[in-house]
Design a protein around this motif. Structure first.
Motif, PDB file in Angstrom:
ATOM      1  N   CYS A  54      42.358  18.741  25.745  1.00  0.00           N
ATOM      2  CA  CYS A  54      42.016  18.448  24.360  1.00  0.00           C
ATOM      3  C   CYS A  54      42.269  16.968  24.081  1.00  0.00           C
ATOM      4  O   CYS A  54      43.384  16.483  24.271  1.00  0.00           O
ATOM      5  CB  CYS A  54      42.878  19.322  23.447  1.00  0.00           C
ATOM      6  N   LEU A  55      41.224  16.282  23.671  1.00  0.00           N
ATOM      7  CA  LEU A  55      41.364  14.889  23.269  1.00  0.00           C
ATOM      8  C   LEU A  55      40.770  14.760  21.878  1.00  0.00           C
ATOM      9  O   LEU A  55      39.553  14.758  21.704  1.00  0.00           O
ATOM     10  CB  LEU A  55      40.651  13.942  24.222  1.00  0.00           C
ATOM     11  N   VAL A  56      41.642  14.726  20.894  1.00  0.00           N
ATOM     12  CA  VAL A  56      41.187  14.564  19.518  1.00  0.00           C
ATOM     13  C   VAL A  56      41.623  13.183  19.066  1.00  0.00           C
ATOM     14  O   VAL A  56      42.790  12.858  19.041  1.00  0.00           O
ATOM     15  CB  VAL A  56      41.714  15.681  18.589  1.00  0.00           C
ATOM     16  N   SER A  57      40.641  12.373  18.781  1.00  0.00           N
ATOM     17  CA  SER A  57      40.886  10.990  18.422  1.00  0.00           C
ATOM     18  C   SER A  57      39.914  10.596  17.328  1.00  0.00           C
ATOM     19  O   SER A  57      38.877  11.218  17.155  1.00  0.00           O
ATOM     20  CB  SER A  57      40.669  10.103  19.651  1.00  0.00           C
ATOM     21  N   SER A  58      40.270   9.550  16.606  1.00  0.00           N
ATOM     22  CA  SER A  58      39.336   9.066  15.593  1.00  0.00           C
ATOM     23  C   SER A  58      38.752   7.719  15.967  1.00  0.00           C
ATOM     24  O   SER A  58      37.751   7.317  15.404  1.00  0.00           O
ATOM     25  CB  SER A  58      40.029   8.981  14.231  1.00  0.00           C
ATOM     26  N   SER A  59      39.351   7.039  16.948  1.00  0.00           N
ATOM     27  CA  SER A  59      38.867   5.672  17.193  1.00  0.00           C
ATOM     28  C   SER A  59      39.351   5.085  18.508  1.00  0.00           C
ATOM     29  O   SER A  59      40.076   4.125  18.498  1.00  0.00           O
ATOM     30  CB  SER A  59      39.341   4.769  16.074  1.00  0.00           C
ATOM     31  N   GLU A  60      38.965   5.632  19.605  1.00  0.00           N
ATOM     32  CA  GLU A  60      39.316   4.940  20.835  1.00  0.00           C
ATOM     33  C   GLU A  60      38.125   4.931  21.759  1.00  0.00           C
ATOM     34  O   GLU A  60      37.155   5.633  21.546  1.00  0.00           O
ATOM     35  CB  GLU A  60      40.550   5.554  21.497  1.00  0.00           C
ATOM     36  N   GLY A  61      38.239   4.150  22.809  1.00  0.00           N
ATOM     37  CA  GLY A  61      37.193   4.133  23.814  1.00  0.00           C
ATOM     38  C   GLY A  61      37.309   5.368  24.683  1.00  0.00           C
ATOM     39  O   GLY A  61      37.945   6.349  24.310  1.00  0.00           O
ATOM     40  N   LYS A 100      39.025  14.104  12.281  1.00  0.00           N
ATOM     41  CA  LYS A 100      39.975  14.460  11.221  1.00  0.00           C
ATOM     42  C   LYS A 100      39.753  15.855  10.643  1.00  0.00           C
ATOM     43  O   LYS A 100      40.209  16.150   9.543  1.00  0.00           O
ATOM     44  CB  LYS A 100      39.978  13.406  10.108  1.00  0.00           C
ATOM     45  N   LYS A 101      39.088  16.726  11.376  1.00  0.00           N
ATOM     46  CA  LYS A 101      38.878  18.117  10.948  1.00  0.00           C
ATOM     47  C   LYS A 101      39.803  19.014  11.775  1.00  0.00           C
ATOM     48  O   LYS A 101      39.391  19.639  12.747  1.00  0.00           O
ATOM     49  CB  LYS A 101      37.414  18.541  11.116  1.00  0.00           C
ATOM     50  N   VAL A 102      41.054  19.033  11.378  1.00  0.00           N
ATOM     51  CA  VAL A 102      42.086  19.742  12.126  1.00  0.00           C
ATOM     52  C   VAL A 102      41.746  21.221  12.276  1.00  0.00           C
ATOM     53  O   VAL A 102      41.962  21.816  13.336  1.00  0.00           O
ATOM     54  CB  VAL A 102      43.467  19.556  11.443  1.00  0.00           C
ATOM     55  N   GLU A 103      41.187  21.814  11.213  1.00  0.00           N
ATOM     56  CA  GLU A 103      40.860  23.243  11.287  1.00  0.00           C
ATOM     57  C   GLU A 103      39.792  23.512  12.333  1.00  0.00           C
ATOM     58  O   GLU A 103      39.843  24.542  13.013  1.00  0.00           O
ATOM     59  CB  GLU A 103      40.437  23.790   9.913  1.00  0.00           C
ATOM     60  N   GLN A 104      38.853  22.593  12.532  1.00  0.00           N
ATOM     61  CA  GLN A 104      37.847  22.764  13.582  1.00  0.00           C
ATOM     62  C   GLN A 104      38.484  22.694  14.963  1.00  0.00           C
ATOM     63  O   GLN A 104      38.134  23.474  15.849  1.00  0.00           O
ATOM     64  CB  GLN A 104      36.748  21.691  13.477  1.00  0.00           C
ATOM     65  N   ALA A 106      41.564  23.492  15.739  1.00  0.00           N
ATOM     66  CA  ALA A 106      42.298  24.750  15.925  1.00  0.00           C
ATOM     67  C   ALA A 106      41.344  25.891  16.261  1.00  0.00           C
ATOM     68  O   ALA A 106      41.617  26.692  17.168  1.00  0.00           O
ATOM     69  CB  ALA A 106      43.113  25.080  14.673  1.00  0.00           C
ATOM     70  N   GLU A 107      40.224  25.960  15.561  1.00  0.00           N
ATOM     71  CA  GLU A 107      39.231  27.005  15.840  1.00  0.00           C
ATOM     72  C   GLU A 107      38.683  26.859  17.254  1.00  0.00           C
ATOM     73  O   GLU A 107      38.502  27.859  17.964  1.00  0.00           O
ATOM     74  CB  GLU A 107      38.071  26.929  14.838  1.00  0.00           C
ATOM     75  N   ASN A 108      38.433  25.636  17.689  1.00  0.00           N
ATOM     76  CA  ASN A 108      37.908  25.408  19.031  1.00  0.00           C
ATOM     77  C   ASN A 108      38.920  25.789  20.107  1.00  0.00           C
ATOM     78  O   ASN A 108      38.559  26.370  21.131  1.00  0.00           O
ATOM     79  CB  ASN A 108      37.468  23.955  19.196  1.00  0.00           C
ATOM     80  N   VAL A 112      38.525  28.760  22.954  1.00  0.00           N
ATOM     81  CA  VAL A 112      38.762  28.624  24.398  1.00  0.00           C
ATOM     82  C   VAL A 112      39.655  29.754  24.893  1.00  0.00           C
ATOM     83  O   VAL A 112      39.404  30.345  25.939  1.00  0.00           O
ATOM     84  CB  VAL A 112      39.366  27.243  24.739  1.00  0.00           C
ATOM     85  N   GLU A 113      40.689  30.078  24.117  1.00  0.00           N
ATOM     86  CA  GLU A 113      41.566  31.205  24.491  1.00  0.00           C
ATOM     87  C   GLU A 113      40.781  32.514  24.560  1.00  0.00           C
ATOM     88  O   GLU A 113      40.936  33.283  25.497  1.00  0.00           O
ATOM     89  CB  GLU A 113      42.692  31.380  23.469  1.00  0.00           C
TER      90      GLU A 113
END
Length: 150
Positions: A54-61, A100-104, A106-108, A112-113
């Motif tokens: 899981c890589l949740v980021s808002s602004s990286e390369g 920034k959609k934390v609920e998405q 978590a749902e994703n 996967v589980e």
């Protein structure tokens, strides 16, 4: 949610105010582990034994860590930022959430589980993307082509 014995491992430095806030918010969750920054055999063991990266980021390369997770054939659970989209979207790979959609997210992760057997095709394709585009020989060839152009 029932987590079927899975644990969430959040690697990285948690000594910043943001990192400390995550640790504090997760203090009641026994299935969340914070090993800190991981290297070498520990990192390899985590990547080998996880079901998704899981890589949740808002602004990286494009971080090398994502490519490492992909190289292990792990399902990429990612946010829609340009660098990640450039690598994965053209192959229709990844379990996506908006920035920034934390609920998405978590749902994703829950998806996967619940649907690992079906979604594992994303991990298989992720490995093929790395093997076809991001191995050292491939990168060296690209670099030599670029240098010859000068």
């Amino acid at each position: 949610h029932e987590h079927k014995g899975y644990q969430l491992v959040i690697g990285g430095d948690t000594n910043s105010p943001y990192g400390k806030s995550i640790v504090d918010r997760a203090s009641e969750c026994s299935n969340i582990i914070f090993p800190g920054v991981v290297y070498g055999e520990t990192k390899a063991a985590l990547l080998k034994n996880c079901i998704a990266y899981c890589l949740v980021s808002s602004s990286e390369g494009l971080p090398i860590a994502l490519l490492e997770g992909m190289a292990y054939g792990k399902i990429p659970v990612v946010t829609r930022i340009p660098a990640i989209q450039e690598v994965l979207e053209k192959h229709n790979v990844g379990i996506w959430s908006d920035v920034k959609k934390v609920e998405q997210v978590a749902e994703n992760m829950h998806a996967v589980e619940e649907n690992y057997d079906i979604l594992q095709t994303h991990g298989d394709m992720a490995r093929k993307i790395v093997e076809g585009n991001y191995t050292w020989p491939h990168i060296c060839d690209k670099y030599l082509e670029m240098v010859k152009g000068f």
